[in-house]
Design an enzyme around this catalytic site. Sequence first.
Site, PDB file in Angstrom:
ATOM      1  N   ASP A 203       0.908  -1.143   0.000  1.00 23.88           N
ATOM      2  CA  ASP A 203       0.000   0.000   0.000  1.00 23.88           C
ATOM      3  C   ASP A 203       0.949   1.195   0.000  1.00 23.88           C
ATOM      4  O   ASP A 203       1.635   1.443   0.995  1.00 23.88           O
ATOM      5  CB  ASP A 203      -0.878   0.010   1.263  1.00 23.88           C
ATOM      6  CG  ASP A 203      -1.850   1.170   1.229  1.00 23.88           C
ATOM      7  OD1 ASP A 203      -1.398   2.302   0.973  1.00 23.88           O
ATOM      8  OD2 ASP A 203      -3.048   0.959   1.463  1.00 23.88           O
ATOM      9  N   HIS A 204       1.028   1.895  -1.124  1.00 21.29           N
ATOM     10  CA  HIS A 204       2.112   2.883  -1.237  1.00 21.29           C
ATOM     11  C   HIS A 204       1.979   4.018  -0.226  1.00 21.29           C
ATOM     12  O   HIS A 204       2.948   4.725   0.039  1.00 21.29           O
ATOM     13  CB  HIS A 204       2.259   3.395  -2.674  1.00 21.29           C
ATOM     14  CG  HIS A 204       1.259   4.421  -3.083  1.00 21.29           C
ATOM     15  ND1 HIS A 204      -0.020   4.109  -3.440  1.00 21.29           N
ATOM     16  CD2 HIS A 204       1.348   5.774  -3.186  1.00 21.29           C
ATOM     17  CE1 HIS A 204      -0.673   5.219  -3.759  1.00 21.29           C
ATOM     18  NE2 HIS A 204       0.139   6.249  -3.604  1.00 21.29           N
ATOM     19  N   HIS A 266      -5.846   2.949   1.350  1.00 16.85           N
ATOM     20  CA  HIS A 266      -4.947   3.980   1.877  1.00 16.85           C
ATOM     21  C   HIS A 266      -5.517   4.689   3.119  1.00 16.85           C
ATOM     22  O   HIS A 266      -4.825   4.899   4.109  1.00 16.85           O
ATOM     23  CB  HIS A 266      -4.672   5.045   0.814  1.00 16.85           C
ATOM     24  CG  HIS A 266      -4.222   4.489  -0.506  1.00 16.85           C
ATOM     25  ND1 HIS A 266      -3.353   3.429  -0.598  1.00 16.85           N
ATOM     26  CD2 HIS A 266      -4.508   4.845  -1.781  1.00 16.85           C
ATOM     27  CE1 HIS A 266      -3.130   3.166  -1.884  1.00 16.85           C
ATOM     28  NE2 HIS A 266      -3.823   4.001  -2.619  1.00 16.85           N
TER      29      HIS A 266
HETATM   30  C1  BG6 Z   1      -3.581   5.180  -6.153  1.00 17.24           C
HETATM   31  C2  BG6 Z   1      -4.918   5.346  -6.820  1.00 17.24           C
HETATM   32  O1  BG6 Z   1      -3.586   4.068  -5.313  1.00 17.24           O
HETATM   33  O2  BG6 Z   1      -3.297   6.335  -5.379  1.00 17.24           O
HETATM   34  C3  BG6 Z   1      -4.956   6.602  -7.664  1.00 17.24           C
HETATM   35  O3  BG6 Z   1      -5.188   4.222  -7.639  1.00 17.24           O
HETATM   36  C4  BG6 Z   1      -4.563   7.795  -6.839  1.00 17.24           C
HETATM   37  O4  BG6 Z   1      -6.254   6.799  -8.228  1.00 17.24           O
HETATM   38  C5  BG6 Z   1      -3.243   7.532  -6.135  1.00 17.24           C
HETATM   39  O5  BG6 Z   1      -4.455   8.920  -7.689  1.00 17.24           O
HETATM   40  C6  BG6 Z   1      -2.925   8.660  -5.170  1.00 17.24           C
HETATM   41  O6  BG6 Z   1      -1.643   8.494  -4.698  1.00 17.24           O
HETATM   42  P1  BG6 Z   1      -0.828   9.726  -4.130  1.00 17.24           P
HETATM   43  O7  BG6 Z   1       0.423   9.121  -3.615  1.00 17.24           O
HETATM   44  O8  BG6 Z   1      -0.626  10.667  -5.278  1.00 17.24           O
HETATM   45  O9  BG6 Z   1      -1.690  10.334  -3.086  1.00 17.24           O
END
Ligand code: BG6
Length: 651
Positions: A203-204, A266
Amino acid sequence: MSTQLIVSPSQGQSQSEAAGARPSSGCLMVIFGASGDLTKRLLMPALYNLACDQLLPTSFAVIGIARDAWTTAEFRERMARDLKQFSTRKQFDQAVCDAFVQRLHYTPGSFDDPQAFARLAQLTEQLDAELGTDGNLLFYMATPPVVFGLISSRLVEAGFQKRTRGWQRVIVEKPFGHDLASAIELNREILKHWREEQIYRIDHYLGKETVQNILAFRFSNGIFEPLWNKHFVDHIQFTVAESVGVEGRGSYYERSGVLRDMIQNHMFQMLAYVCMEPPSSFQPNAIRDGKARLLEAIRVMKPEEIDQYTVRGQYGPGRKPDGSPVTAYRAEADVNPQSATETFAALKLFIDNWRWEGVPIYLRSGKSLWKRGTEIVVEFKKAPEVIFRGTAVDHLDTNRLIFHIQPDQGIELRFHTKVPGPTLQLQPVNMRFSYGEAFRAGRGTGYEVLIYNCMIGDATLFSRTDLVETAWRIAQPIMDGWAAKQPEDFPNYAAGSWGPLKSCELIENDGRKWTEIINREVLAKVPLFHTCDPVLLNVLVMLLKPVTFSAGDVIIRRGETGQEMYVLCRGEVEVLDAQDKRIATLKDGDFFGEIGLLLAQPRTATIRAVTSCDLFILEKASFAKALEDHPQFAQAITETAHKRYQVQTPS
Ligand code: BG6
């Protein structure tokens, strides 16, 4: 995660040296889907960042595998080119890049072709022998989840599981299922081939420093934890606002929507960090157990509660924050023109445990909103106002602790202070810690910490089977409730706005407000604030309160006593005279309502919203204070008043 804690670099040290981070033991990393976007945009820049920080093992190589018929030389050439484009480093180190791409290899093949896996097996054995990677293998599934099972069984057939030397780990990318049933099925499929401790679900958000810092902040500082409960916290808000739309991912997004795309994963991860009980240690399972307990305590909504506790939205046409036009979601490529997919959602949740009983947790996220910003606001209970009766203080604000996750990175505490002077007057002020000022660390992709932790075998930042399934258990009834009832009001917010009006009602019906984090860029769009000094700008950021009106709403009524002035952030309003005749139109960046405050007279005109409008309110007392303390602001306001109304205003 233990290795990232207690980081306090002295001059000359890099962040990783100071943290005591060391490269893992040697390994080979196999990327399935190596010709895709994820590899070039995030994985390669992350590996390059690790190379720059000397956190890649000396014995290390990457093997890319995908359908494209590339050679190793071609793969290297492409990745070297893409790295220049997607690197997150301020300065690009060509020498590190050159050495890094020499570690890249490529083998073409389709995931259903056993021959491709036989070739992969051979290549891994050859590189293992050449480099001395002790049989350690990290498989990265940069592919859609439907092929996880297929790839895993091909690996088994190619004999990988029979290897007894070294470790084998697998990183899997989201989405982990589409709903509860498919998540259970996907977990079952993966667990057929891998043991739980071999599976690293990415989960990034957990790779973001500011997210990891939530636990470090909570549990390494003695002052907040005693207040972290229902006795002192009024409520908590989580906002993930994106200014971008679906960016060509229409076909994926149609099947997803913001609840699946952002909230179920997230945002629930961040919620777990903010609200979990203190773990007994920073060991991976202690933290993951704490998160699991917290998610299990979230009250699962009953079907009849869905309307009360959730709001969904979809954007219509509008404008980006830079003013350029945006088409409606339904007009995006690969999107059904009658789509019921939500691009915005707001939820009110409760955590049924001793610590949080009765404390509402509000979450909202959306695409094509007025700004990009992820913030968590912990709002504490108010001090008793009654103590201030008989003074100039007519009301108190709440104290707020704000985690600025991105793009601003920091932590802010808002509180009151006495305004210097002979009388007792209060003003909201803040203390703010900013990453940019405190640390030298460069911005990463978020993936480097995740890949590094997988290499060293630390699963803290990865999701576990039970966590994934519990998160789906919370989301499932909401998805079911929404699926059972077509949204009649879609699209219900303009691209570039603050989202659907109903999301404000969700929180305002409880007597609370969303805390809109106003940054300098937003204030810069309002010409009135151009002459303001930095002190006033900082004050305004805390004083301005957001409010939204629908087209046709009367914002100010002629003859009423003014209690506030308005700054129009987005939208159009008309100024009407006594006969309801339009005498002027105001647009983004304009302000109104100041004259009634300046002259202490009833409103001289009616102001009605022509389109839906997002506005900031500056209340009377704050307005008066700003005039008194900031002469340039007073001058800008009075000059406009002279021009608009040809009146003499008190100086
Ligand atoms: C991803 C989603 O997991 O997270 C995207 O699939 C979203 O739709 C992105 O834009 C948002 O990531 P961050 O790191 O830019 O907040």
